[in-house]
Design a protein around this motif. Structure first.
Motif, PDB file in Angstrom:
ATOM      1  N   VAL A 293       0.844  -1.204   0.000  1.00 18.97           N
ATOM      2  CA  VAL A 293       0.000   0.000   0.000  1.00 18.97           C
ATOM      3  C   VAL A 293       0.872   1.244   0.000  1.00 18.97           C
ATOM      4  CG1 VAL A 293      -1.643   1.341   1.375  1.00 18.97           C
ATOM      5  CG2 VAL A 293      -1.964  -1.125   1.113  1.00 18.97           C
ATOM      6  N   ALA A 294       1.912   1.256   0.833  1.00 19.49           N
ATOM      7  CA  ALA A 294       2.793   2.414   0.914  1.00 19.49           C
ATOM      8  C   ALA A 294       3.520   2.643  -0.408  1.00 19.49           C
ATOM      9  CB  ALA A 294       3.791   2.234   2.045  1.00 19.49           C
ATOM     10  N   LYS A 295       3.986   1.554  -1.020  1.00 15.89           N
ATOM     11  CA  LYS A 295       4.724   1.699  -2.269  1.00 15.89           C
ATOM     12  C   LYS A 295       3.833   2.219  -3.380  1.00 15.89           C
ATOM     13  CE  LYS A 295       8.037  -0.796  -5.145  1.00 15.89           C
ATOM     14  NZ  LYS A 295       8.770  -2.084  -5.331  1.00 15.89           N
ATOM     15  N   SER A 296       2.560   1.750  -3.407  1.00 21.20           N
ATOM     16  CA  SER A 296       1.644   2.211  -4.448  1.00 21.20           C
ATOM     17  C   SER A 296       1.351   3.701  -4.327  1.00 21.20           C
ATOM     18  CB  SER A 296       0.337   1.418  -4.370  1.00 21.20           C
ATOM     19  OG  SER A 296      -0.347   1.717  -3.168  1.00 21.20           O
ATOM     20  N   GLN A 297       1.475   4.227  -3.132  1.00 25.12           N
ATOM     21  CA  GLN A 297       1.207   5.643  -2.915  1.00 25.12           C
ATOM     22  C   GLN A 297       2.487   6.453  -2.736  1.00 25.12           C
ATOM     23  OE1 GLN A 297      -1.999   6.941  -2.982  1.00 25.12           O
ATOM     24  NE2 GLN A 297      -2.472   4.848  -3.668  1.00 25.12           N
ATOM     25  N   SER A 298       3.644   5.811  -2.985  1.00 28.40           N
ATOM     26  CA  SER A 298       4.948   6.487  -2.858  1.00 28.40           C
ATOM     27  C   SER A 298       5.121   7.084  -1.468  1.00 28.40           C
ATOM     28  CB  SER A 298       5.086   7.578  -3.930  1.00 28.40           C
ATOM     29  OG  SER A 298       4.960   7.026  -5.227  1.00 28.40           O
ATOM     30  N   LEU A 299       4.832   6.306  -0.442  1.00 30.77           N
ATOM     31  CA  LEU A 299       4.920   6.779   0.944  1.00 30.77           C
ATOM     32  C   LEU A 299       6.140   6.162   1.624  1.00 30.77           C
ATOM     33  CD1 LEU A 299       1.182   6.363   2.030  1.00 30.77           C
ATOM     34  CD2 LEU A 299       2.301   8.444   1.198  1.00 30.77           C
ATOM     35  N   ARG A 300       6.745   6.942   2.508  1.00 29.23           N
ATOM     36  CA  ARG A 300       7.810   6.407   3.356  1.00 29.23           C
ATOM     37  C   ARG A 300       7.188   5.447   4.355  1.00 29.23           C
ATOM     38  NH1 ARG A 300       8.886  11.890   3.968  1.00 29.23           N
ATOM     39  NH2 ARG A 300       8.180  11.726   6.140  1.00 29.23           N
ATOM     40  N   VAL A 301       8.004   4.473   4.795  1.00 26.87           N
ATOM     41  CA  VAL A 301       7.531   3.514   5.784  1.00 26.87           C
ATOM     42  C   VAL A 301       8.518   3.502   6.937  1.00 26.87           C
ATOM     43  CG1 VAL A 301       6.899   1.133   6.272  1.00 26.87           C
ATOM     44  CG2 VAL A 301       6.443   2.112   4.009  1.00 26.87           C
ATOM     45  N   VAL A 302       7.978   3.600   8.154  1.00 30.44           N
ATOM     46  CA  VAL A 302       8.784   3.488   9.363  1.00 30.44           C
ATOM     47  C   VAL A 302       8.247   2.318  10.161  1.00 30.44           C
ATOM     48  CG1 VAL A 302       9.525   4.600  11.498  1.00 30.44           C
ATOM     49  CG2 VAL A 302       9.259   5.958   9.409  1.00 30.44           C
ATOM     50  N   ALA A 303       9.147   1.403  10.523  1.00 29.00           N
ATOM     51  CA  ALA A 303       8.765   0.237  11.323  1.00 29.00           C
ATOM     52  C   ALA A 303       9.126   0.511  12.771  1.00 29.00           C
ATOM     53  CB  ALA A 303       9.470  -1.007  10.810  1.00 29.00           C
ATOM     54  N   GLU A 304       8.103   0.478  13.642  1.00 32.13           N
ATOM     55  CA  GLU A 304       8.331   0.736  15.072  1.00 32.13           C
ATOM     56  C   GLU A 304       8.583  -0.564  15.819  1.00 32.13           C
ATOM     57  OE1 GLU A 304       5.971   4.502  16.648  1.00 32.13           O
ATOM     58  OE2 GLU A 304       4.574   3.046  15.781  1.00 32.13           O
ATOM     59  N   GLY A 305       9.277  -0.442  16.941  1.00 34.47           N
ATOM     60  CA  GLY A 305       9.463  -1.594  17.824  1.00 34.47           C
ATOM     61  C   GLY A 305      10.463  -2.611  17.319  1.00 34.47           C
ATOM     62  N   VAL A 306      11.446  -2.197  16.524  1.00 34.69           N
ATOM     63  CA  VAL A 306      12.467  -3.133  16.021  1.00 34.69           C
ATOM     64  C   VAL A 306      13.478  -3.389  17.139  1.00 34.69           C
ATOM     65  CG1 VAL A 306      14.254  -3.525  14.290  1.00 34.69           C
ATOM     66  CG2 VAL A 306      12.147  -2.296  13.672  1.00 34.69           C
ATOM     67  N   GLU A 307      13.558  -4.622  17.583  1.00 35.85           N
ATOM     68  CA  GLU A 307      14.432  -4.944  18.701  1.00 35.85           C
ATOM     69  C   GLU A 307      15.434  -6.056  18.372  1.00 35.85           C
ATOM     70  OE1 GLU A 307      11.960  -5.899  22.002  1.00 35.85           O
ATOM     71  OE2 GLU A 307      11.092  -3.877  22.160  1.00 35.85           O
ATOM     72  N   GLU A 308      15.270  -6.711  17.229  1.00 38.77           N
ATOM     73  CA  GLU A 308      16.173  -7.807  16.853  1.00 38.77           C
ATOM     74  C   GLU A 308      16.755  -7.519  15.473  1.00 38.77           C
ATOM     75  OE1 GLU A 308      14.019 -11.416  17.026  1.00 38.77           O
ATOM     76  OE2 GLU A 308      13.492 -11.199  19.163  1.00 38.77           O
ATOM     77  N   LEU A 309      18.006  -7.937  15.299  1.00 39.74           N
ATOM     78  CA  LEU A 309      18.691  -7.697  14.029  1.00 39.74           C
ATOM     79  C   LEU A 309      18.023  -8.457  12.890  1.00 39.74           C
ATOM     80  CD1 LEU A 309      21.098  -6.189  12.839  1.00 39.74           C
ATOM     81  CD2 LEU A 309      22.502  -8.226  13.239  1.00 39.74           C
ATOM     82  N   ALA A 310      17.472  -9.637  13.189  1.00 38.85           N
ATOM     83  CA  ALA A 310      16.825 -10.437  12.146  1.00 38.85           C
ATOM     84  C   ALA A 310      15.624  -9.709  11.570  1.00 38.85           C
ATOM     85  CB  ALA A 310      16.409 -11.792  12.721  1.00 38.85           C
ATOM     86  N   GLN A 311      14.939  -8.958  12.415  1.00 38.59           N
ATOM     87  CA  GLN A 311      13.774  -8.210  11.944  1.00 38.59           C
ATOM     88  C   GLN A 311      14.179  -7.182  10.892  1.00 38.59           C
ATOM     89  OE1 GLN A 311      12.398  -6.683  15.674  1.00 38.59           O
ATOM     90  NE2 GLN A 311      11.066  -8.462  16.085  1.00 38.59           N
ATOM     91  N   THR A 312      15.320  -6.526  11.118  1.00 43.30           N
ATOM     92  CA  THR A 312      15.764  -5.526  10.143  1.00 43.30           C
ATOM     93  C   THR A 312      16.095  -6.168   8.807  1.00 43.30           C
ATOM     94  OG1 THR A 312      18.081  -5.710  10.817  1.00 43.30           O
ATOM     95  CG2 THR A 312      16.704  -4.147  12.017  1.00 43.30           C
ATOM     96  N   HIS A 313      16.699  -7.381   8.847  1.00 41.99           N
ATOM     97  CA  HIS A 313      17.060  -8.059   7.592  1.00 41.99           C
ATOM     98  C   HIS A 313      15.827  -8.406   6.776  1.00 41.99           C
ATOM     99  CE1 HIS A 313      21.041  -9.387   9.683  1.00 41.99           C
ATOM    100  NE2 HIS A 313      21.077  -8.128   9.269  1.00 41.99           N
ATOM    101  N   VAL A 314      14.785  -8.896   7.450  1.00 36.45           N
ATOM    102  CA  VAL A 314      13.546  -9.240   6.745  1.00 36.45           C
ATOM    103  C   VAL A 314      12.892  -7.992   6.166  1.00 36.45           C
ATOM    104  CG1 VAL A 314      11.231 -10.191   7.002  1.00 36.45           C
ATOM    105  CG2 VAL A 314      13.158 -11.297   8.140  1.00 36.45           C
ATOM    106  N   LEU A 315      12.819  -6.933   6.975  1.00 36.94           N
ATOM    107  CA  LEU A 315      12.165  -5.698   6.522  1.00 36.94           C
ATOM    108  C   LEU A 315      12.911  -5.088   5.344  1.00 36.94           C
ATOM    109  CD1 LEU A 315      11.277  -4.112   9.985  1.00 36.94           C
ATOM    110  CD2 LEU A 315       9.653  -5.010   8.313  1.00 36.94           C
ATOM    111  N   GLN A 316      14.228  -5.057   5.435  1.00 41.96           N
ATOM    112  CA  GLN A 316      15.005  -4.447   4.362  1.00 41.96           C
ATOM    113  C   GLN A 316      14.971  -5.284   3.097  1.00 41.96           C
ATOM    114  OE1 GLN A 316      18.805  -3.864   6.153  1.00 41.96           O
ATOM    115  NE2 GLN A 316      18.132  -2.112   7.417  1.00 41.96           N
ATOM    116  N   ALA A 317      14.755  -6.592   3.269  1.00 42.79           N
ATOM    117  CA  ALA A 317      14.619  -7.447   2.090  1.00 42.79           C
ATOM    118  C   ALA A 317      13.310  -7.149   1.368  1.00 42.79           C
ATOM    119  CB  ALA A 317      14.694  -8.920   2.493  1.00 42.79           C
ATOM    120  N   TRP A 318      12.272  -6.916   2.146  1.00 41.52           N
ATOM    121  CA  TRP A 318      10.980  -6.606   1.541  1.00 41.52           C
ATOM    122  C   TRP A 318      10.935  -5.182   0.997  1.00 41.52           C
ATOM    123  CZ3 TRP A 318       7.786  -8.985   6.133  1.00 41.52           C
ATOM    124  CH2 TRP A 318       7.756 -10.385   5.988  1.00 41.52           C
TER     125      TRP A 318
END
Length: 761
Positions: A701-726
């Motif tokens: 949805v964010a990409k279709s509207q050219s919106l920035r995305v901020v992910a809150e509550g990131v506490e593990e390094l693995a979470q960042t890898h998954v998010l950045q992959a997507w």
């Protein structure tokens, strides 16, 4: 009244002057014709004597056409002329002629007054002097004539004074009598038209007079009442004892007063305030005056006022005042019993407060008439549901109280009894049949809070009415917080929570006033670990308790309305921070949360515009975060405000995206630049699970509207890898990179913190 001989006197009134002129002219006529008859030849004297007839006729004509006083003047001067003519060529007896002059003086003095008599006297004396000078008379006759006229003038003056004095007294008496008659007429009119019934009763007890109000009030005519006993038609509500007391009071000179239920002619009853007073004539009791005032409406109004003091006018149930009196009575009984037994109370009572859910919405949708009908139906239903011994009262607009006396012999037993009744009420109060413009069945639900008493809370010495009501209010608030149709009992923990709530609200006021709030920031980093922006957070540095969690004071600020000045303070601090050289040099953006209540303020746009102009901040570096709950209000007004601020360069972000209930069609219309995924999505995120699919959907949805995305509550390094992959451009915020730190600390350690973030990735 004349005070001297020369003072003017108008003589007798016009009516009396008429009789004097008639009598004098007839005598004058008869005298003249008698003189003519005594003459043997028709000489001048005979003709003069015969002229008395036309002189009399002329006097009569003047009296009818003009005035009788004018007729008297004519008659007097005519007589002078006749006497002068006869005396000038007289062969008659002079004494008779002079006697006529004296008679004319007396006539004028009586009819026309003393001044006229004086004038006539001067004329007569002048005639006599002329006759003496022409040797018609002798000076001795002049002296006799003058003496006689003077004597009669004096007699006339004395008699006139006495007459006028008596006349003045009579006139004064007549005026007083006329004034008394006017006063009596006025008094009669006032009594007759008085709104109170007024009767005059003789010593025999029979009515002598009754005014119009009595006739109107009782349906009698005056003829029907006069002469009848007052006990039959007027004060028939008197008992034998009251009648005897009334007679004794009035005969002793007092006034008897009482309230009687008297009977009218048609048999109906009227309640009257009756006053019976004695009337004296020449010091003797002659009659009585009955004054009666209809007090039926007044007594009904007093009874209704007394009813409203203890009952609710809409539902006819006891009100809050009556409830308080019952609670005080039960508490007093418990204290008395406790002192008598010197043990804890063995009898417990319970009080429930029943509150309609969504009553305000019903009132807004249907109006006050329907709401009143709803409350009346609920009151009727409650009376049928609670035990007969229970006390039901209406305490506020949509709240009802139920008091169960003797609910149990222990606190636990009474609590169970109260809970059982509350459960029965919730099951039964599902629909109400409202009778208004027909019958309509309306679904309802209620929240119920209850407590038992007497119960002495920690820190108190005795239980009291206000404590019972407060405990029920606290329990009801907890039940309402849990949702519609809930029951909650009072507990000490609830009291502590409510007390803590008040403490926090009071302390928050002081924090805003004395500067106890602090601005914290938390980084937002990209996939390379570079700080791209920060979120501004508010913290409360309590002087005694230290830092207070925003999770505790933010909801209270929202509820109390303090979120508005709190939000204004945060925006001002954020704008000041954006003006700092290090922040400018780093090109950082700052995000600040804005509550729905604050954004809905009519002057929000103007206040923020003025703040940006005053601080000189680049508005493109300010991002306002709001939750989807803001969109539940007037969406068009919200969009207009956002467009106005967007024109200044201000950016917008939706916080906790995906947790609200807003429509995606609304979201597409909003001028937003960023969405922030709630930390609950990130915490439970698994690539192959439903949570992972939800995160990917948000990213799409964010990409279709050219919106920035901020992910809150990131506490593990693995979470960042998954998010950045997507989504490689995603920004991360959470404890993995930094905890919220004071803004002033961040300004001091900017470089050190940035290096630490890069190392973390």
């Amino acid at each position: 009244m004349p005070s001297s001989f020369f003072a003017p006197s108008r003589g007798v009134p016009e009516a009396e002057a008429r009789y004097a002129v008639f009598g004098g002219s007839i005598l004058y006529w008869a005298l003249g014709w008698g003189v003519a008859a005594s003459l043997e030849t028709r000489e001048l004297h005979w003709y003069i004597a015969m002229a008395t007839a036309p002189i009399a006729w002329i006097a009569w004509g003047l009296g009818w056409l003009r005035s009788w006083r004018s007729a008297a003047w004519w008659l007097a001067w005519a007589m002078i002329a006749v006497v002068a003519a006869l005396s000038w060529n007289s062969k008659a007896e002079q004494t008779t002629l002079f006697l006529n002059l004296v008679v004319m003086v007396v006539f004028c003095g009586w009819v026309l007054g003393t001044r006229a008599a004086l004038g006539m006297s001067l004329a007569a004396i002048g005639l006599v002097v002329a006759l003496v000078l022409h040797e018609k008379l002798k000076w001795l006759q002049f002296l006799g004539m003058s003496y006689t006229i003077g004597f009669f003038l004096w007699v006339i003056y004395i008699e006139r004074r006495r007459y006028e004095r008596q006349l003045h007294k009579q006139q004064k008496s007549l005026e007083e009598l006329s004034q008394h008659k006017r006063q009596v007429a006025l008094l009669y009119q006032a009594v007759d038209q008085s709104p109170d019934s007024v009767l005059i009763v003789g010593l025999d007890g029979r009515v002598r007079y009754a005014n119009k109000s009595f006739a109107t009030q009782y349906g009698y005519s005056s003829e029907e009442v006069i002469g009848r006993p007052s006990l039959e038609v007027s004060v028939n509500g008197l008992s034998a004892d009251e009648h005897r007391s009334m007679r004794e009071t009035v005969h002793s000179g007092g006034v008897w007063r009482g309230t009687l239920h008297n009977q009218r002619k048609d048999g109906s009853t009227v309640t009257e305030s009756v006053s019976i007073s004695p009337v004296y004539e020449d010091g003797q009791l002659s009659s009585f005056v009955e004054i009666k005032q209809d007090v039926t409406d007044r007594l009904q109004a007093e009874e209704y006022i007394a009813f409203l003091q203890n009952f609710d006018g809409l539902t006819q149930l006891p009100n809050r005042y009556a409830l308080a009196r019952l609670l005080e009575k039960l508490l007093l009984q418990s204290r008395v019993g406790r002192r008598a037994n010197s043990i804890s109370p063995s009898i417990w009572h319970a009080m429930l407060v029943v509150d309609l859910d969504r009553f305000k919405k019903f009132n807004d949708a249907r109006g006050s008439a329907w709401s009143d009908a709803l409350l009346q139906a609920l009151a009727l239903r409650l009376r049928t549901l609670v035990p007969e011994t229970a006390f039901v009262a209406r305490t506020t607009a949509d709240q009802f109280a139920v008091v169960i006396e003797n609910a149990g012999s222990s606190r636990q037993e009474s609590r169970l009894q109260a809970y059982a009744l509350a459960s029965d009420l919730l099951l039964a109060l599902d629909f109400l049949d409202i009778h208004h413009e027909g019958v309509e069945r309306v679904p309802i639900s209620c929240g119920i809070g209850f407590t038992v008493f007497p119960f002495v809370e920690p820190g108190l010495k005795v239980d009291a009415t206000e404590h019972i009501m407060r405990r029920c209010s606290v329990a009801l608030s907890q039940a309402k917080n849990q949702g519609a149709g809930k029951i909650h009992a009072y507990s000490e923990a609830l009291a502590e929570t409510a007390h803590r709530h008040l403490q926090v609200e009071k302390g928050l006021h002081e924090a805003l006033e004395h500067g106890h709030l602090r601005l914290f920031v938390q980084h937002q980093v990209d996939m390379f670990g570079k700080v791209a922006g920060m979120e501004a957070l508010v913290r409360w540095q309590h002087p005694q308790e230290g830092l207070i969690s925003p999770a505790e004071f933010i909801p209270i600020a929202e509820e109390s309305g303090l979120i508005i000045p709190l939000g204004d303070w945060v925006l001002e601090q954020v704008c000041l921070l954006l003006t700092h050289p290090r922040v400018k040099a780093g090109g950082y953006t700052l995000s600040a949360n804005v509550s729905a209540l604050q954004f809905q303020e009519p002057d929000f746009v103007s206040k923020l515009t003025a703040l940006l102009q005053r601080t000189g901040v680049d508005a493109t570096r300010l991002t306002l975060e709001f939750t989807e709950s803001l969109l539940l209000t007037d969406i068009e007004a919200i969009i207009r405000k956002m467009v106005a601020l967007r024109a200044l360069g201000v950016q917008f972000a939706i916080d906790d995206f995906g947790t609200g209930y807003s429509s995606l069609s609304y979201l597409m219309r909003l001028p937003i630049q960023e969405i922030k995924m709630d930390q609950s999505f990130i915490r439970d995120m698994q690539p192959d699970a439903a949570s992972g699919a939800l995160v990917q959907a948000c990213l799409m949805v964010a990409k279709s509207q050219s919106l920035r995305v901020v992910a809150e509550g990131v506490e593990e390094l693995a979470q960042t890898h998954v998010l950045q992959a997507w989504e490689p451009s995603i920004l991360c915020q959470g404890y993995l990179f930094s905890r919220p730190i004071p803004a002033e600390q961040w300004l001091q350690d900017t470089d050190k913190l940035s290096d630490a973030l890069l190392t973390e990735l």
